[in-house]
Enzyme design. Structure first.
Site, PDB file in Angstrom:
ATOM      1  N   HIS A 184       0.764  -1.188  -0.097  1.00 38.81           N
ATOM      2  CA  HIS A 184       0.086   0.006   0.227  1.00 38.81           C
ATOM      3  C   HIS A 184       0.880   1.183   0.044  1.00 38.81           C
ATOM      4  O   HIS A 184       2.087   1.117   0.152  1.00 38.81           O
ATOM      5  CB  HIS A 184      -0.924  -0.093   1.309  1.00 38.81           C
ATOM      6  N   ASP A 239      -4.568   0.292  -0.794  1.00 37.54           N
ATOM      7  CA  ASP A 239      -3.747  -0.749  -1.384  1.00 37.54           C
ATOM      8  C   ASP A 239      -3.407  -0.456  -2.911  1.00 37.54           C
ATOM      9  O   ASP A 239      -4.306  -0.234  -3.633  1.00 37.54           O
ATOM     10  CB  ASP A 239      -4.392  -2.076  -1.375  1.00 37.54           C
ATOM     11  N   ASP A 267       7.640  -5.996   3.420  1.00 36.40           N
ATOM     12  CA  ASP A 267       6.391  -5.939   4.159  1.00 36.40           C
ATOM     13  C   ASP A 267       5.221  -6.549   3.550  1.00 36.40           C
ATOM     14  O   ASP A 267       5.023  -6.585   2.518  1.00 36.40           O
ATOM     15  CB  ASP A 267       6.334  -4.289   4.421  1.00 36.40           C
ATOM     16  N   GLU A 311       8.094 -10.782   5.199  1.00 31.59           N
ATOM     17  CA  GLU A 311       7.062 -10.905   6.462  1.00 31.59           C
ATOM     18  C   GLU A 311       5.976 -11.915   5.915  1.00 31.59           C
ATOM     19  O   GLU A 311       5.037 -11.584   5.237  1.00 31.59           O
ATOM     20  CB  GLU A 311       6.644  -9.595   6.546  1.00 31.59           C
ATOM     21  N   HIS A 363       8.447  -4.897  16.448  1.00 31.40           N
ATOM     22  CA  HIS A 363       7.753  -3.600  16.796  1.00 31.40           C
ATOM     23  C   HIS A 363       6.223  -3.631  16.640  1.00 31.40           C
ATOM     24  O   HIS A 363       5.551  -2.705  17.036  1.00 31.40           O
ATOM     25  CB  HIS A 363       8.290  -2.537  15.700  1.00 31.40           C
ATOM     26  N   ASP A 364       5.859  -4.774  16.331  1.00 33.03           N
ATOM     27  CA  ASP A 364       4.463  -4.985  16.339  1.00 33.03           C
ATOM     28  C   ASP A 364       3.744  -5.651  17.616  1.00 33.03           C
ATOM     29  O   ASP A 364       4.404  -6.264  18.452  1.00 33.03           O
ATOM     30  CB  ASP A 364       3.856  -5.915  15.141  1.00 33.03           C
TER      31      ASP A 364
HETATM   32  C1  BGC Z   1       4.430  -3.842   9.724  1.00 35.17           C
HETATM   33  C2  BGC Z   1       3.360  -2.925  10.455  1.00 35.17           C
HETATM   34  C3  BGC Z   1       2.660  -2.131   9.612  1.00 35.17           C
HETATM   35  C4  BGC Z   1       1.880  -2.863   8.645  1.00 35.17           C
HETATM   36  C5  BGC Z   1       1.308  -1.851   7.461  1.00 35.17           C
HETATM   37  C6  BGC Z   1       3.406  -4.662   9.105  1.00 35.17           C
HETATM   38  O1  BGC Z   1       3.581  -5.797   8.422  1.00 35.17           O
HETATM   39  O2  BGC Z   1       5.167  -4.769  10.510  1.00 35.17           O
HETATM   40  O3  BGC Z   1       4.170  -2.344  11.511  1.00 35.17           O
HETATM   41  O4  BGC Z   1       1.540  -1.398  10.079  1.00 35.17           O
HETATM   42  O5  BGC Z   1       2.879  -3.717   7.954  1.00 35.17           O
HETATM   43  O6  BGC Z   1       2.555  -1.412   6.740  1.00 35.17           O
END
Ligand code: BGC
Length: 540
Positions: free
Chosen positions: A103, A168, A198, A238, A304-305
């Site tokens: 996005h 998106d 990401d 990820e 960080h999440d």
């Molecule tokens: C990141 C988050 C983020 C999200 C949207 C995730 O995978 O780790 O911190 O809010 O992507 O970009």
């Protein structure tokens, strides 16, 4: 052939806004990071992962990008990132940056153009509908009701899996793919060693027009693209999905992601900690596929999440939640925990160190997030995931030595109360103590880098006669045996494998003396750990 750098690496994850403020404006910046690269290298890390530093309105910590080719003013400018890359290279640190192209921010020029005019070439960069449907659940269900938002100017709904300010991108559009290529080649030219991709699962599904199986071409395309330019480039995906699908993301020919963020093992590590038993972790390791050659898993404890526990069965998830997040306020989005590790373990340094030892024993590339090495805490007064996003605690000086601005003007408050306050938990204080968590974690990292078997060898969990002890062996030319006691009581385990009888300690939480007994008996203190290596043969 040059060795593949990521196979034997430890990655340090940095949030640029929270690491170090070099110019006194209250926000961390790139120069601040550059000035502290020696510290990271000193810990023994060999790579850094920089969270987003691009132009952004910062409604999602910079994951809402409004220009992928510009550095956000608050962090510095392009020359600062070049200086950071040069210093990192000088120190032998690889730099991984974020590729966030699932996005954009709604402030991105592409979206602004797209919403203005149906005939704009940017309109099809995004996903529009005249009628929304509710087939897809929003990713932040407690924050957004739907993945569709009506846009008055556009006269249509646009889709956003995450927040409504993050429309998106349509990854089936070749022009969008071309934009992604431009972004990748720009940063590769500047000298980065890899990209964290990401939201990779959502991207693949989108690239397949909603069908995952049709979307893997996107990862292959990215792999090809970087290989042509810089073959050692890492794609760190990820990928929070079922482990049976992991191979799809690696690709049979190792032609998709290089490193896969292993949520399956991460979640089972927490189940093992909650139960103080090794079984869930062993089960997770033994049931997931072996990565194809040249690829491997990336492992971490907290990021960080929120600690999302989607990979566990419902009763297992509840066990972890009940153990580590008994209060509702410690949870987020109906699925995870918004705490750092140290408070979850009641600040018990022995247990935190044992958990670090566990992380560094796992097969793959470990990632440690800034502040974990000193056992930083969280701030549950802050909303959602911001609880785990507080400034790095360097010293007991004002603002934890993070910034020299007035405390009220900091980008995020420092933790100044309770057992994790910066006057108690900080780098400076731990530098002075040879038995501090930081000293112990640094020792682990440097020792781990010396144990090449772990990155590149074969691995097998080892059965021992105490269910609280996690034991794993890694074999290459030599063999490493790593043990961690997950319980708060002393134990002695018997090692029955014939070829593990001739071992010596290379790292332990205390001096256990020479290993003895036939078969070998290994003592471990409460939350103790021991890493052993087969005695080196001088000849033959
Ligand atoms: C990141 C988050 C983020 C999200 C949207 C995730 O995978 O780790 O911190 O809010 O992507 O970009």
């Amino acid at each position: 052939m040059r060795p593949l750098w990521y196979r034997n690496a430890v990655i340090y994850q940095i949030d640029p806004s929270l690491f170090r403020d070099s110019n006194g404006d209250g926000c961390g910046d790139l120069r601040g990071i550059t000035e502290r690269l020696d510290y990271i290298r000193g810990l023994g890390c060999t790579a850094i992962w920089l969270m987003p530093f691009y132009q952004s309105p910062f409604e999602d910590a910079g994951y809402d990008i409004s220009d992928h080719l510009q550095v956000a003013e608050r962090f510095g400018d392009l020359a600062d990132i070049v200086a950071l890359l040069e210093k990192a290279e000088e120190l032998g640190l690889h730099v991984i940056i974020e590729l966030v192209v699932q996005h954009t921010s709604s402030e991105h020029r592409w979206f602004q153009e797209a919403r203005r005019d149906r005939d704009s070439p940017y309109r099809d960069y995004y996903i529009w509908a005249d009628e929304p449907d509710d087939a897809i659940e929003p990713i932040f269900p407690t924050v957004e009701d739907s993945v569709w938002t009506w846009d008055e100017q556009a006269g249509q709904y646009y889709r956003h899996l995450f927040y409504k300010h993050e429309p998106d991108l349509d990854l089936t559009n070749p022009r969008v793919i071309h934009e992604i290529e431009r972004i990748m080649s720009f940063w590769l030219r500047l000298g980065v060693s890899g990209f964290r991709i990401d939201a990779a699962v959502h991207m693949v599904r989108q690239a397949g027009g909603g069908d995952l199986r049709q979307g893997y071409w996107l990862l292959e395309h990215m792999r090809d693209f970087v290989t042509m330019r810089r073959p050692e480039t890492v794609l760190l995906g990820e990928i929070d999905t079922d482990p049976e699908k992991y191979i799809e993301y690696f690709g049979d020919e190792a032609d998709r992601v290089t490193l896969l963020l292993d949520f399956w093992v991460n979640n089972h590590l927490f189940l093992a900690l909650a139960r103080q038993q090794a079984e869930p972790l062993c089960r997770a390791l033994n049931s997931q596929p072996l990565p194809p050659s040249h690829s491997q898993y990336a492992l971490w404890i907290r990021n960080h999440d929120e600690l999302s526990l989607d990979r566990l069965e419902e009763d297992e998830r509840n066990e972890v939640l009940d153990t580590f997040a008994p209060d509702q306020n410690m949870r987020a989005y109906n699925r995870g925990i918004r705490r750092r590790l140290a408070p979850m373990l009641d600040g018990d340094e022995r247990r935190i160190a044992a958990t670090h030892a566990l992380l560094f024993s796992l097969p793959g590339t470990p990632i440690i997030r800034y502040g974990e090495e000193i056992g930083m805490g969280d701030d549950l007064e802050r909303p959602e995931r911001l609880a785990v996003r507080t400034p790095m605690q360097w010293s007991n000086e004002p603002n934890a030595g993070f910034s020299c601005i007035d405390a009220q003007r900091l980008i995020a408050p420092v933790i100044d109360e309770g057992p994790f306050a910066f006057d108690r938990v900080n780098v400076f204080a731990q530098t002075l103590r040879s038995d501090s968590l930081m000293a112990r974690t640094g020792n682990m990292i440097r020792t781990r880098i010396g144990l090449r078997e772990i990155g590149i060898g074969k691995r097998r969990t080892v059965e021992v006669d105490d269910p609280s002890v996690f034991a794993i062996r890694h074999d290459n030319d030599s063999t490493v045996l790593m043990l961690v006691n997950l319980a708060d009581r002393e134990t002695t385990v018997t090692i029955t494998d014939d070829d593990l009888q001739d071992m010596v300690d290379v790292l332990a939480d205390c001096d256990y003396g020479q290993p003895e007994g036939t078969p070998l008996q290994l003592r471990l203190g409460p939350y103790g750990y021991r890493w052993l290596r087969r005695k080196q043969q001088l000849f033959g």
